[in-house]
Motif scaffolding. Structure first.
Motif, PDB file in Angstrom:
ATOM      1  N   UNK A  75      -1.963  18.798  -1.059  1.00  0.00           N
ATOM      2  CA  UNK A  75      -2.469  20.108  -1.070  1.00  0.00           C
ATOM      3  C   UNK A  75      -1.861  21.192  -1.977  1.00  0.00           C
ATOM      4  N   UNK A  76      -2.153  21.202  -2.989  1.00  0.00           N
ATOM      5  CA  UNK A  76      -1.454  21.756  -4.042  1.00  0.00           C
ATOM      6  C   UNK A  76      -0.905  23.159  -3.991  1.00  0.00           C
ATOM      7  N   UNK A  77      -1.669  23.794  -3.047  1.00  0.00           N
ATOM      8  CA  UNK A  77      -0.894  25.374  -3.013  1.00  0.00           C
ATOM      9  C   UNK A  77       0.235  25.265  -2.055  1.00  0.00           C
ATOM     10  N   UNK A  82       5.786  26.009  -2.115  1.00  0.00           N
ATOM     11  CA  UNK A  82       7.382  25.349  -2.001  1.00  0.00           C
ATOM     12  C   UNK A  82       8.138  25.810  -2.863  1.00  0.00           C
ATOM     13  N   UNK A  83       7.992  25.639  -4.248  1.00  0.00           N
ATOM     14  CA  UNK A  83       8.810  25.862  -5.200  1.00  0.00           C
ATOM     15  C   UNK A  83       8.833  27.310  -5.680  1.00  0.00           C
ATOM     16  N   UNK A  84       7.593  28.209  -5.279  1.00  0.00           N
ATOM     17  CA  UNK A  84       7.685  29.390  -5.622  1.00  0.00           C
ATOM     18  C   UNK A  84       8.773  30.540  -4.751  1.00  0.00           C
ATOM     19  N   UNK A 389      -1.379  26.777   7.172  1.00  0.00           N
ATOM     20  CA  UNK A 389      -2.564  27.003   5.843  1.00  0.00           C
ATOM     21  C   UNK A 389      -2.385  28.298   5.763  1.00  0.00           C
ATOM     22  N   UNK A 390      -2.983  29.255   6.652  1.00  0.00           N
ATOM     23  CA  UNK A 390      -2.897  30.602   6.356  1.00  0.00           C
ATOM     24  C   UNK A 390      -1.641  31.183   5.958  1.00  0.00           C
ATOM     25  N   UNK A 391      -0.835  30.946   6.248  1.00  0.00           N
ATOM     26  CA  UNK A 391       0.531  31.568   5.681  1.00  0.00           C
ATOM     27  C   UNK A 391       0.582  31.337   4.119  1.00  0.00           C
ATOM     28  N   UNK A 392       0.338  29.956   3.784  1.00  0.00           N
ATOM     29  CA  UNK A 392       0.460  29.781   2.410  1.00  0.00           C
ATOM     30  C   UNK A 392      -0.676  30.447   1.745  1.00  0.00           C
TER      31      UNK A 392
END
Length: 515
Positions: A75-77, A82-84, A389-392
């Motif tokens: 799941x790319x987002x 993570x890296x952001x 998922x919503x947090x992302x």
């Protein structure tokens, strides 16, 4: 100027941290760091770097490559975020005359301490930064806060409630550096006693105003109301539990017993005086000694510290309900059905319902504790995953990764919008939630490694958390449903320094021994 002894301690800590980091490099990783460099290249290009501190954007990839765990998922987002979040954390590392420190805002704030430091989110800073390979950044940050004012604590260390002591013990569970932690013990004992003298009332509970809890304008209180809030009382319980464990490590049985007794007392008071049988929820007790008639997100905080006894788990039912805390863009800070929801005005730091990453991080940490440490059927991994998922999804602005102060729960727009103060707001955790929640590495003090991923088995066919510095070694967690992605076998496997420690066919709790 810091006292000579403190400078020596910082120097030794820096040397030790380098040794620990080097030891962790012995493992043979599964993921290749350079495969993820494109994220950092994109982040660097998407902004005008108007503020650069100890590690500017031009050095960001080299620093990240040397310091962070690696994460890959379908799941790319999630992967991008993570890296952001590591990239943004790096922005807040600041070189001061007395050592590295970690800021909350990149731009100067009038109410900050020296070096533009603010203590509101220190607990979050500790939890997130404990996974950096080089311990010197967090070691020195703590020395700045507790010893950086001519050998004394910073003047504004107590401007906001804190769970720093508990967070530092939980940092020890990651790096296993008991010497550094016990060197801090006298400072932490003094810190706890100061909180008792400043905020404890004759009934044994601790009081705090909303603003000094870092949570301005709640429905239950106000900027000047001195209420008994689930926040500071849970924090002080956690701090007492942590001190009891540290005193035990130091061989101070009498002190350990004392702090255990303090924790027991606070726990009983919270369960007696802050629990609403009507709302089946932990709530604020007002100055007038009556319970506030509103359910707010702070009612989940006791589980951050594994405080409640069995029997209070029904409090988590509203986390799944749209009329309560479940909103399109995250967990609201107050119940949505309350007639006072979002009625304190707009855009002045209200905690009357809008979504705050600060609170989301606390709640998600608490939920992972609930799912790992309690027998309950109220929430499951599908609920946890959807909230993550919503947090992302909430951490975007104009299609780009972004983290700010707080956001509208229905539309997702950031309520400080383009204000410079909100950009890269270092006021929450995210990557710690991926490590300890989704990937499921549960830090411990012994030589057992415990992993309990909270990813539903039908969501991802594979993921890998790699290069995790833990107890001086390097840990890898692999989920490969059919074994075709990583060629390391089917199912879940946990590796330490390149050696498989434990595995299972399904996503489930596993434990093994670290040799």
């Amino acid at each position: 100027m810091i006292k000579r002894a403190s400078i020596l301690i910082i120097f030794i800590a820096g040397c030790v941290s380098g040794v620990v980091a080097q030891k962790s490099k012995k493992g043979s990783g599964v993921l290749k760091a350079d495969d993820f460099r494109h994220y950092v290249d994109y982040f660097n290009k998407m902004e005008n770097e108007n503020v650069a501190q100890a590690i500017p954007n031009a050095q960001s990839w080299d620093w990240l490559k040397a310091n962070i765990p690696l994460f890959e998922c379908p799941q790319q987002n999630f992967e991008e975020m993570w890296y952001f979040r590591w990239w943004t954390l790096r922005k807040h590392i600041k070189q001061t005359p007395v050592g590295f420190a970690i800021t909350e805002f990149l731009v100067p704030r009038t109410y900050a301490d020296k070096y533009n430091l603010i203590g509101s989110a220190l607990g979050h800073h500790i939890y997130e930064s404990r996974w950096l390979h080089d311990n010197k950044y967090l070691n020195e940050d703590m020395h700045v806060w507790y010893r950086g004012n001519e050998g004394k604590p910073m003047n504004k260390l107590h401007s906001f409630s804190s769970w720093n002591i508990y967070a530092l013990y939980n940092r020890y569970l990651v790096n296993a550096d008991s010497s550094w932690l016990l060197n801090m013990l006298p400072d932490l004992e003094t810190d706890y006693a100061r909180w008792e003298s400043e905020k404890r009332m004759p009934n044994g509970l601790f009081w705090q105003t909303d603003v000094k809890d870092g949570m301005e304008e709640t429905i239950s209180g106000g900027r000047k109301e001195k209420n008994y809030r689930p926040t500071i009382n849970s924090y002080m319980y956690g701090n007492a539990i942590a001190l009891a464990k540290m005193e035990t490590m130091a061989g101070n049985k009498a002190k350990a017993d004392l702090y255990t007794a303090k924790a027991d007392t606070i726990k009983k008071l919270i369960q007696t005086l802050l629990w609403s049988p009507v709302d089946t929820f932990f709530v604020t007790r007002k100055q007038a000694d009556t319970l506030a008639d509103v359910r707010e997100e702070v009612g989940f905080i006791p589980w951050y510290f594994n405080l409640p006894d069995a029997g209070y788990e029904a409090a988590w039912k509203p986390i799944k309900e749209e009329k309560a805390f479940f909103a399109p863009f995250g967990i609201t800070t107050a119940e949505r059905s309350d007639p006072r929801f979002r009625k304190r005005g707009c855009c002045a730091c209200e905690w009357d319902g809008a979504v705050w990453p600060y609170a989301t991080a606390q709640t998600m940490t608490a939920m992972a504790n609930l799912m790992n440490n309690y027998q309950q059927t109220v929430v499951n991994d599908s609920v946890y995953f959807r909230l993550m998922e919503l947090y992302v999804e909430s951490q975007y602005h104009r299609g780009r990764p972004y983290v700010g102060e707080y956001l509208d729960e229905s539309h997702g727009y950031w309520l400080k919008d383009d204000q410079e103060r909100s950009r890269y707001y270092n006021h929450s955790t995210f990557n710690d939630l991926i490590i300890t929640g989704l990937a499921g590495l549960r830090p411990r003090s012994d030589n057992m490694i415990e992993v309990n991923p909270l990813v539903p088995e039908n969501k991802w066919d594979w993921f890998c958390l790699d290069n995790v510095a833990y107890h001086g070694k390097l840990v890898t967690i692999i989920w490969d449903k059919n074994g075709s992605k990583y060629k390391k076998g089917k199912g879940l496997s946990v590796w330490v320094n390149g050696k498989k420690i434990v595995s299972a066919e399904h996503l489930q709790k596993v434990t093994g021994i670290i040799e």
